[in-house]
Design a protein around this motif. Structure first.
Motif, PDB file in Angstrom:
ATOM      1  N   THR A  38       0.824  -1.196   0.000  1.00 31.48           N
ATOM      2  CA  THR A  38       0.000   0.000   0.000  1.00 31.48           C
ATOM      3  C   THR A  38       0.862   1.251   0.000  1.00 31.48           C
ATOM      4  O   THR A  38       2.092   1.190  -0.100  1.00 31.48           O
ATOM      5  CB  THR A  38      -0.981  -0.014   1.194  1.00 31.48           C
ATOM      6  N   CYS A  95      -3.172  -2.290  -2.500  1.00 30.83           N
ATOM      7  CA  CYS A  95      -4.253  -1.406  -2.069  1.00 30.83           C
ATOM      8  C   CYS A  95      -3.919   0.063  -2.314  1.00 30.83           C
ATOM      9  O   CYS A  95      -3.025   0.621  -1.669  1.00 30.83           O
ATOM     10  CB  CYS A  95      -4.546  -1.637  -0.587  1.00 30.83           C
ATOM     11  N   TRP A 180      -7.173  -3.614  -4.550  1.00 30.48           N
ATOM     12  CA  TRP A 180      -8.169  -2.928  -3.735  1.00 30.48           C
ATOM     13  C   TRP A 180      -8.045  -1.412  -3.863  1.00 30.48           C
ATOM     14  O   TRP A 180      -6.958  -0.885  -4.131  1.00 30.48           O
ATOM     15  CB  TRP A 180      -8.004  -3.279  -2.257  1.00 30.48           C
ATOM     16  N   ILE A 189     -14.044  -0.438   0.946  1.00 28.87           N
ATOM     17  CA  ILE A 189     -13.029  -0.974   0.043  1.00 28.87           C
ATOM     18  C   ILE A 189     -13.722  -1.513  -1.196  1.00 28.87           C
ATOM     19  O   ILE A 189     -14.719  -2.234  -1.100  1.00 28.87           O
ATOM     20  CB  ILE A 189     -12.226  -2.103   0.716  1.00 28.87           C
TER      21      ILE A 189
END
Length: 207
Positions: A38, A95, A180, A189
């Motif tokens: 992320t 993500c 995501w 999400i």
């Protein structure tokens, strides 16, 4: 620093004693099932968002949740390689998130004369423009940015699949890769469906 010291004191005096057995087990080894890739953004806290604990997630972060495709060594791809080959994680989750500064900069082209390394790093997100998602009126004035951020998730997913360790594990059905998009404002999400080239809510709608 006072806030950090106070926080550590609460952890040491209140949290650690309740989880002492868990930490003692983790002191000798780790066995996470999830690699979580992320952004460095301070508002994205994987353990808070997913209610995970120590030992659950193996995390790598950088500006824009980038997976570089150059042959040079870098922290992100080295971490991925270790997670897949040594730790044998079962899931790799890439993500992105709303209001991402890296994608804002890619979209708006600010003056980055004083941040030459950041300017070069933005080259890694240029492929996001190729994968921009349709504008969603529900995103209001941020629709174009959200479209690009989701496009970057798709672009970086392709780079993730291209990592040799990932490609081998996926081919052996030992690893599943996920894309995501996390919305800071709502806590929701969305997950990318490669077959339909669309994002869908991770959770079913609530009444």
């Amino acid at each position: 620093m006072d806030r950090l010291l106070e926080g550590h004191k609460r952890f040491h005096d209140e949290v650690f004693p309740r989880k002492r057995e868990t930490f003692h087990l983790l002191a000798e080894m780790q066995n996470p099932q999830y690699l979580f890739i992320t952004c460095s953004d301070s508002r994205v806290l994987p353990d808070l968002i997913l209610q995970t604990g120590p030992g659950d997630l193996f995390i790598t972060r950088n500006a824009g949740n980038v997976i570089p495709v150059s042959t040079d060594e870098d922290g992100a791809t080295a971490t991925i390689e270790y997670a897949v080959e040594a730790l044998k994680v079962k899931h790799a989750i890439l993500c992105g998130h709303s209001d991402c500064g890296a994608l804002k900069a890619a979209l708006r082209k600010p003056d980055l004369e004083l941040m030459p390394k950041a300017a070069r790093w933005l080259g890694h997100v240029e492929e996001a423009f190729t994968h921009r998602q349709p504008l969603n009126p529900a995103d209001g004035e941020n629709a174009e940015l959200v479209s690009l951020i989701k496009g970057n998730v798709i672009a970086q997913l392709a780079n993730l699949h291209a990592q040799p360790s990932v490609a081998r594990a996926v081919a052996r059905h030992e690893l599943t890769v996920h894309g995501w998009y996390y919305d800071i404002m709502t806590g929701n999400i969305d997950v990318y469906n490669e077959r339909e080239d669309k994002f869908f809510p991770l959770l079913p709608p609530t009444d």
